[in-house]
Write a protein that holds these residues in place. Sequence first.
Motif, PDB file in Angstrom:
ATOM      1  N   ASP A 120       9.510   1.692  15.339  1.00  0.00           N
ATOM      2  CA  ASP A 120       9.372   1.652  13.885  1.00  0.00           C
ATOM      3  C   ASP A 120       8.364   0.555  13.549  1.00  0.00           C
ATOM      4  OD1 ASP A 120      11.361   3.568  13.276  1.00  0.00           O
ATOM      5  OD2 ASP A 120      12.944   2.047  13.318  1.00  0.00           O
ATOM      6  N   ALA A 121       7.505   0.816  12.562  1.00  0.00           N
ATOM      7  CA  ALA A 121       6.516  -0.172  12.122  1.00  0.00           C
ATOM      8  C   ALA A 121       6.743  -0.515  10.653  1.00  0.00           C
ATOM      9  CB  ALA A 121       5.104   0.365  12.320  1.00  0.00           C
ATOM     10  N   TYR A 122       6.601  -1.789  10.331  1.00  0.00           N
ATOM     11  CA  TYR A 122       6.783  -2.292   8.968  1.00  0.00           C
ATOM     12  C   TYR A 122       5.648  -3.241   8.621  1.00  0.00           C
ATOM     13  CZ  TYR A 122      11.588  -0.697   9.521  1.00  0.00           C
ATOM     14  OH  TYR A 122      12.698   0.065   9.742  1.00  0.00           O
ATOM     15  N   ARG A 123       5.152  -3.111   7.405  1.00  0.00           N
ATOM     16  CA  ARG A 123       4.165  -4.068   6.911  1.00  0.00           C
ATOM     17  C   ARG A 123       4.907  -5.346   6.536  1.00  0.00           C
ATOM     18  NH1 ARG A 123      -1.050  -3.289   4.182  1.00  0.00           N
ATOM     19  NH2 ARG A 123      -1.594  -5.362   3.481  1.00  0.00           N
ATOM     20  N   LEU A 124       4.387  -6.502   6.961  1.00  0.00           N
ATOM     21  CA  LEU A 124       4.970  -7.774   6.541  1.00  0.00           C
ATOM     22  C   LEU A 124       4.525  -8.066   5.109  1.00  0.00           C
ATOM     23  CD1 LEU A 124       4.645  -9.994   9.752  1.00  0.00           C
ATOM     24  CD2 LEU A 124       6.571  -8.606   8.989  1.00  0.00           C
ATOM     25  N   ASP A 125       5.189  -8.967   4.449  1.00  0.00           N
ATOM     26  CA  ASP A 125       4.906  -9.310   3.059  1.00  0.00           C
ATOM     27  C   ASP A 125       3.430  -9.689   2.909  1.00  0.00           C
ATOM     28  OD1 ASP A 125       4.710 -10.355   0.500  1.00  0.00           O
ATOM     29  OD2 ASP A 125       6.385 -11.746   0.731  1.00  0.00           O
ATOM     30  N   PRO A 126       2.656  -8.905   2.142  1.00  0.00           N
ATOM     31  CA  PRO A 126       1.223  -9.189   1.990  1.00  0.00           C
ATOM     32  C   PRO A 126       0.933 -10.549   1.354  1.00  0.00           C
ATOM     33  CG  PRO A 126       1.766  -7.006   1.123  1.00  0.00           C
ATOM     34  CD  PRO A 126       3.057  -7.688   1.442  1.00  0.00           C
TER      35      PRO A 126
END
Length: 157
Positions: A120-126
Amino acid sequence: MDSATIERWIKSLGRPYETLIAEGAIPNQSLAELYKGRDWLTMEPGRGMELSFWAETKCLETIHIVLLKTMEGMTEYKGELPRPFAPVMVQSGVRATFGEPIESKGPTKLPLNTMIGGWDAYRLDPATHPNIKVIFTYAETMQVKTLTFTLIDKGHD
């Protein structure tokens, strides 16, 4: 290794090797080339850890942290992780903490008859980690095997 060092590396993704050495952010180790002509150069700053740099620019692009040994010869990272990451996580806990992944792949058979439970891939807080995502790779048991922090847009193919 400690969580503050790992967090510093995550925030250093996209920055040049020489700058990171000069700032003391990474150990003063030579970069290794697995084979001639490879696009990445790597260093292993500790057990179960690998930093990957794009060969052309020597910019840090990826951090791999092995949490679960699944093959002979692998080493595991046993130190601290930045919050909200934990040394022992399973997919259900990851999804409860991070929500719906931006990308995902189910169980996969790899060469040499090896199975992984997917990823699973998640964007970290921009706001705090622009252009960075984390990939959780799972063992067959769905326990997190590897944490991979990487640039989303690397500026090359």
